[in-house]
Design a protein around this motif. Sequence first.
Motif, PDB file in Angstrom:
ATOM      1  N   ARG A 165      44.316  50.769  33.861  1.00  0.00           N
ATOM      2  CA  ARG A 165      43.604  51.042  35.114  1.00  0.00           C
ATOM      3  C   ARG A 165      42.098  51.120  34.882  1.00  0.00           C
ATOM      4  O   ARG A 165      41.312  50.539  35.634  1.00  0.00           O
ATOM      5  CB  ARG A 165      44.099  52.348  35.730  1.00  0.00           C
ATOM      6  CG  ARG A 165      43.430  52.684  37.068  1.00  0.00           C
ATOM      7  CD  ARG A 165      43.985  53.973  37.650  1.00  0.00           C
ATOM      8  NE  ARG A 165      45.418  53.847  37.915  1.00  0.00           N
ATOM      9  CZ  ARG A 165      46.182  54.848  38.350  1.00  0.00           C
ATOM     10  NH1 ARG A 165      45.650  56.052  38.531  1.00  0.00           N
ATOM     11  NH2 ARG A 165      47.458  54.660  38.587  1.00  0.00           N
ATOM     12  N   GLU A 166      41.680  51.823  33.828  1.00  0.00           N
ATOM     13  CA  GLU A 166      40.248  51.933  33.537  1.00  0.00           C
ATOM     14  C   GLU A 166      39.642  50.574  33.183  1.00  0.00           C
ATOM     15  O   GLU A 166      38.500  50.289  33.549  1.00  0.00           O
ATOM     16  CB  GLU A 166      40.030  52.905  32.373  1.00  0.00           C
ATOM     17  CG  GLU A 166      40.403  54.340  32.674  1.00  0.00           C
ATOM     18  CD  GLU A 166      40.340  55.187  31.430  1.00  0.00           C
ATOM     19  OE1 GLU A 166      39.521  56.125  31.395  1.00  0.00           O
ATOM     20  OE2 GLU A 166      41.069  54.892  30.465  1.00  0.00           O
ATOM     21  N   THR A 167      40.430  49.752  32.493  1.00  0.00           N
ATOM     22  CA  THR A 167      39.950  48.409  32.160  1.00  0.00           C
ATOM     23  C   THR A 167      39.723  47.590  33.412  1.00  0.00           C
ATOM     24  O   THR A 167      38.688  46.926  33.561  1.00  0.00           O
ATOM     25  CB  THR A 167      40.954  47.694  31.236  1.00  0.00           C
ATOM     26  OG1 THR A 167      41.122  48.467  30.038  1.00  0.00           O
ATOM     27  CG2 THR A 167      40.480  46.288  30.882  1.00  0.00           C
ATOM     28  N   HIS A 172      38.485  42.899  35.980  1.00  0.00           N
ATOM     29  CA  HIS A 172      39.881  42.696  36.334  1.00  0.00           C
ATOM     30  C   HIS A 172      40.396  41.440  35.631  1.00  0.00           C
ATOM     31  O   HIS A 172      40.373  40.337  36.177  1.00  0.00           O
ATOM     32  CB  HIS A 172      40.054  42.571  37.849  1.00  0.00           C
ATOM     33  CG  HIS A 172      41.497  42.593  38.264  1.00  0.00           C
ATOM     34  ND1 HIS A 172      42.252  43.742  38.254  1.00  0.00           N
ATOM     35  CD2 HIS A 172      42.324  41.602  38.672  1.00  0.00           C
ATOM     36  CE1 HIS A 172      43.482  43.467  38.653  1.00  0.00           C
ATOM     37  NE2 HIS A 172      43.551  42.163  38.908  1.00  0.00           N
ATOM     38  N   VAL A 173      40.862  41.636  34.394  1.00  0.00           N
ATOM     39  CA  VAL A 173      41.461  40.559  33.608  1.00  0.00           C
ATOM     40  C   VAL A 173      42.963  40.627  33.828  1.00  0.00           C
ATOM     41  O   VAL A 173      43.596  41.649  33.522  1.00  0.00           O
ATOM     42  CB  VAL A 173      41.133  40.708  32.119  1.00  0.00           C
ATOM     43  CG1 VAL A 173      41.785  39.593  31.307  1.00  0.00           C
ATOM     44  CG2 VAL A 173      39.630  40.732  31.903  1.00  0.00           C
ATOM     45  N   THR A 174      43.538  39.586  34.366  1.00  0.00           N
ATOM     46  CA  THR A 174      44.963  39.592  34.693  1.00  0.00           C
ATOM     47  C   THR A 174      45.807  39.898  33.458  1.00  0.00           C
ATOM     48  O   THR A 174      45.644  39.278  32.404  1.00  0.00           O
ATOM     49  CB  THR A 174      45.381  38.228  35.264  1.00  0.00           C
ATOM     50  OG1 THR A 174      44.664  38.004  36.474  1.00  0.00           O
ATOM     51  CG2 THR A 174      46.881  38.189  35.554  1.00  0.00           C
ATOM     52  N   GLY A 175      46.667  40.872  33.585  1.00  0.00           N
ATOM     53  CA  GLY A 175      47.580  41.223  32.510  1.00  0.00           C
ATOM     54  C   GLY A 175      47.015  42.137  31.455  1.00  0.00           C
ATOM     55  O   GLY A 175      47.717  42.486  30.499  1.00  0.00           O
ATOM     56  N   ILE A 273      36.961  39.961  40.632  1.00  0.00           N
ATOM     57  CA  ILE A 273      36.863  40.081  39.172  1.00  0.00           C
ATOM     58  C   ILE A 273      36.162  41.362  38.745  1.00  0.00           C
ATOM     59  O   ILE A 273      36.541  42.006  37.757  1.00  0.00           O
ATOM     60  CB  ILE A 273      36.106  38.862  38.585  1.00  0.00           C
ATOM     61  CG1 ILE A 273      36.887  37.570  38.852  1.00  0.00           C
ATOM     62  CG2 ILE A 273      35.865  39.040  37.082  1.00  0.00           C
ATOM     63  CD1 ILE A 273      36.135  36.312  38.440  1.00  0.00           C
ATOM     64  N   GLY A 274      35.154  41.770  39.487  1.00  0.00           N
ATOM     65  CA  GLY A 274      34.340  42.915  39.065  1.00  0.00           C
ATOM     66  C   GLY A 274      33.281  42.448  38.083  1.00  0.00           C
ATOM     67  O   GLY A 274      32.445  41.624  38.430  1.00  0.00           O
ATOM     68  N   PHE A 336      41.447  34.881  35.067  1.00  0.00           N
ATOM     69  CA  PHE A 336      40.855  35.163  36.373  1.00  0.00           C
ATOM     70  C   PHE A 336      41.409  34.150  37.388  1.00  0.00           C
ATOM     71  O   PHE A 336      40.796  33.103  37.638  1.00  0.00           O
ATOM     72  CB  PHE A 336      39.326  35.043  36.318  1.00  0.00           C
ATOM     73  CG  PHE A 336      38.675  35.854  35.227  1.00  0.00           C
ATOM     74  CD1 PHE A 336      38.710  37.244  35.246  1.00  0.00           C
ATOM     75  CD2 PHE A 336      38.035  35.230  34.164  1.00  0.00           C
ATOM     76  CE1 PHE A 336      38.118  37.994  34.249  1.00  0.00           C
ATOM     77  CE2 PHE A 336      37.426  35.967  33.165  1.00  0.00           C
ATOM     78  CZ  PHE A 336      37.468  37.355  33.202  1.00  0.00           C
ATOM     79  N   PRO A 337      42.580  34.405  37.971  1.00  0.00           N
ATOM     80  CA  PRO A 337      43.239  33.424  38.841  1.00  0.00           C
ATOM     81  C   PRO A 337      42.391  32.961  40.023  1.00  0.00           C
ATOM     82  O   PRO A 337      42.566  31.827  40.496  1.00  0.00           O
ATOM     83  CB  PRO A 337      44.493  34.167  39.317  1.00  0.00           C
ATOM     84  CG  PRO A 337      44.773  35.160  38.233  1.00  0.00           C
ATOM     85  CD  PRO A 337      43.432  35.597  37.746  1.00  0.00           C
ATOM     86  N   THR A 338      41.483  33.775  40.501  1.00  0.00           N
ATOM     87  CA  THR A 338      40.671  33.362  41.652  1.00  0.00           C
ATOM     88  C   THR A 338      39.652  32.289  41.310  1.00  0.00           C
ATOM     89  O   THR A 338      38.978  31.765  42.194  1.00  0.00           O
ATOM     90  CB  THR A 338      39.949  34.579  42.275  1.00  0.00           C
ATOM     91  OG1 THR A 338      39.189  35.247  41.264  1.00  0.00           O
ATOM     92  CG2 THR A 338      40.945  35.544  42.894  1.00  0.00           C
TER      93      THR A 338
END
Length: 466
Positions: A165-167, A172-175, A273-274, A336-338
Amino acid sequence: MSTVSTVVGGISFWYAQEGTPAPREPLPGDTSVDVCIVGGGYTGLWTAYYLKKAVPFLNITVLEAKFCGYGASGRNGGWLYNGIAGRDRYAKLHGHDAAVRLQKAMNDTVGEVVRTAAEEKIDADIHQGGVLEVAHTPSQLARLKDFHSVEIAFGETDRVLRGARETAERVHVTGAVGSTWTPHGARLHPAKLVKGLADVVEALGVTIHESTPVTEIKPKHAVTPYGTVRAPYVLRCTEGFTASLKGQKRTWLPMNSSMIVTEPLPARIWDTIGWEGRETLGDMAHAYFYAQRTADDRIALGGRGYPYRFGSATDNDGRTRPETVAALRELMVRLFPTTAGVHVDHAWSGVLGVPRDWCATVTLDRSTGLGWAGGYVGSGVATANLAARTLRDLIQQDSGQAGPTDLTALPWVNHKVRRWEPEPFRWLGVHGMYAAYRAADRRESTSPRPGTDPVARVADRIAGRH
């Protein structure tokens, strides 16, 4: 998505954006100087800078085969960080305390580069957001936690361990299931730094000759097609291009690394992504990636791609295989799927120097006046600066202008490394190693167990990395 309109090669995106520098004159003929530096990248230019600052009357000449920053200094991922190749081995050879001193020197080096760039008014898009390394699988998370503990044991008490969650709140790296962060890192624009540094060095009175390939280095001589430079000190600062010099084919292996960079991303994608802290970003895979969010809001991402060319050959102006471009793009979208619909503007490659024991070194042979630094294994943006200051101190000590310093006592000074195997064993070994790492990453991605894949452990031992 098609990469038809992606620019491939052209040295690097950094030069496509910044423009290549105006050419400097080649060596006009035989000459004599106090110090001759072979290689106009970070190592050579920082060495010229610190030597000239310390001893202004020195007559220093830099010889560069193409133009300053043509090699790794103008093609890297823009990671100014505190990693140094070989620290664990130095701990085994010289003791834990010696390796801690080396690590602390690297921690300080990040700040040294940031401060010096500011003092010399070099605008290199530097943002000191630290380094964030993430884990995607149970095996990676176990390695990440071990890595985090080891770094703290080597003096990084300001390092932070984060959960999933903190990561995600940072990037926001998927997985991603966890991460470790250190403040000792910064993002920068590689070409802006090397071009600015070359201009500063030249303004100090250092002579730079470009389009001047050195074919042989021997005591007190640097031989070129245009003449020979004679000097009491001749310093080899050629990193991944060292194999092109006479007698150096097996000294350091030129490992290939490739990068892509996207078009500038719109706010709607960055919202998903952030990455507002603009940390440099990597992971704990065996075939790892490295990335940054650029000053103009692109993603620049790199990885090994095609790892090594037969006979220690190097690429021509950063040309990159289409399958490597596609693989890096696929990795980016997986992280980053987006970004699935964004355009990749540029792809390129470059080489980094890898010693047989994967240990960076800095050396001055006092009997011949020959010196060298390199073997950074991809950590050269900062390590080159520490190496340059160490070469300065070694030369001042040898010439009687100063005594030993904290830098000359570091364990990587005068470290000796055996040569790489001849071909075809060199090619087979490197390609076999990275095939093993990729296979290990695939197995770990589907395994619920936290242990490192045994094949990767064997590859590490054979390669000499551990």
